[in-house]
Scaffold this active site. Sequence first.
Site, short mmCIF file in Angstrom:
data_model
loop_
_atom_site.label_atom_id
_atom_site.label_comp_id
_atom_site.label_asym_id
_atom_site.label_seq_id
_atom_site.Cartn_x
_atom_site.Cartn_y
_atom_site.Cartn_z
N LYS A 175 13.46 4.86 -10.48
CA LYS A 175 13.77 3.60 -10.15
C LYS A 175 12.56 3.10 -9.72
O LYS A 175 12.29 3.40 -8.32
CB LYS A 175 14.98 3.71 -9.19
N GLY A 229 8.83 5.42 0.91
CA GLY A 229 9.02 3.97 1.55
C GLY A 229 9.16 4.11 2.96
O GLY A 229 8.69 5.11 3.57
N SER A 230 10.09 3.39 3.39
CA SER A 230 10.25 3.00 4.81
C SER A 230 11.10 4.19 5.48
O SER A 230 11.74 4.71 4.76
CB SER A 230 10.80 1.90 5.10
N GLU A 251 8.30 10.82 1.67
CA GLU A 251 7.31 10.17 2.31
C GLU A 251 7.46 8.86 2.89
O GLU A 251 7.57 7.78 2.15
CB GLU A 251 6.16 9.93 1.02
N CYS A 285 0.97 3.55 3.58
CA CYS A 285 1.64 4.22 4.50
C CYS A 285 0.59 4.81 5.36
O CYS A 285 1.07 5.16 6.57
CB CYS A 285 2.61 5.18 3.84
N GLU A 382 4.59 0.10 12.01
CA GLU A 382 3.66 0.31 10.84
C GLU A 382 3.52 -1.39 10.42
O GLU A 382 4.34 -2.25 9.87
CB GLU A 382 4.56 0.98 9.70
N SER A 442 -6.72 10.36 0.83
CA SER A 442 -5.73 10.74 -0.34
C SER A 442 -6.63 11.85 -1.54
O SER A 442 -7.64 11.37 -1.79
CB SER A 442 -5.26 9.63 -0.97
#
Length: 478
Positions: A175, A229-230, A251, A285, A382, A442
């Site tokens: 999704k 996401g958050s 994450e 993030c 954030e 990353s």
Amino acid sequence: MTHTDLPVAQFLGGRWVASAATMPVVDPATGAQIATVADGDEVTGLAALDAAAAAQHDWAATDARHRSDILLRAFDLLHADAERIARTITFEMGKPLAEARAEVSYGAEFLRWFAEEATRASGAYFRAPAGGRRIAVRTQPVGPVFAITPWNFPLAMVTRKIAPALAAGCTVVLKPAPQTPLTALEFVRILEAAGVPPGVVNCVTTSRAPQVSAPIIADRRLRKLTFTGSTAVGRALLAQAAPGVLRVSMELGGNAPFVVLESADLDKAVEGAVLAKLRNAGQTCVAADRFLVHAARAAEFTERFLTAVAALPVGDGKDETTRIGPVIDDTAVRRISALVDDAVDQGAQRHLLGPDIDGPGHFVRPTVLTDVDARTRLWNSETFGPVTALRTFTDPAAALRLANAGYSGLAGYVFGENLGETMEFAENLETGMVGVNTGIISDPAAPFGGVKSSGLGREGGSTGLAEYQEQQYLAIAR
Ligand SMILES: O=CCCCC(=O)O
């Protein structure tokens, strides 16, 4: 550019299933609608899980080499289509083209990495130390996976989840974020062309995330939930995953400290700061959110950083010269502006840099705030925007305490040339990842993830595959 060649359909069980319900896709740089995609509901979501569950047994039974070959074909196909996919990323979420191209390369590397990892699956066989039995340990896929991906890296966060899932032998319901369905759908087409069998990957685009997600997560056929996401949404998903005791990878949000020690090389620190703060207009993030600069270096660092930020062209990411694009939507503009205003009200000095771009797109003027109070919402949130919060320190121990205060622990950055002090500082940061004299951390070969409320599990690296595997232990009587 148009996206009319993408069907207004969901990808379920290896077929594109046309949808009457639709949702718009909007270019954040212009506010214009650029495409229409299918808008799924709970029936669509469960149809995707039906397909994933039905395909699980046969997919798990394939040879690892077969799965690896499919991932490598997808890697090649993604590279062959790299420019178009990069443009799709820029159109639907706004990042500058150069960054979108970098994301395609980065995202593709997860396919290659896990194609290689797939064939390295290992087990164990040994005699129990107490005697009496032999112990064999084998791995098997955890089972159908539900992957919920964010808009800020609409390709790489999908490949970072789907590649290890497929490598391990899991089927997937994907999704993607409602803001960025096009990149996900393009990638699904690549997987289809690479030979992923029907039902192994299913994709549901929807504007109604909770409505679609909840029944999937509650369904006992699902065995794993993976989310980027958050922290707030992650917590809610964890609660939904608890009754089924699902395996989870989360994450979640960060609030990364960026520490410039007295011994720092300011060329490296300023370059690292620009990358760590302003990649993707700060919507990452792992973005640096809390700058702690040694007082002896603060004046020079700040002046050089302000100059560097002011020189970055702001505008539509489709313009090849742009370095800072729009933020995702108008809600983000308002949220970021409120954080800045609140910090200024509490004594921060505001340095506005770059042009003030008025609509119709969603732009936030690059801003650096100095003397930011550590109790402000800006310091403790954030930011997810091109706004830098900075304060100085004289005592490194106090800076470390401040860096480690709070609940998040995703990434941190330390710059210093005194190797002992710098490494000591880095090792004592309570974060899952630390950039030492670099603003980019990353890497598909490294374990990506956070501690504290920044998440559970690691993606990529040599442990990324295990997140999608169960171990089965066989006790063999002697
Ligand atoms: O927001 C998280 C995306 C992380 C992108 C990266 O791997 O740098």
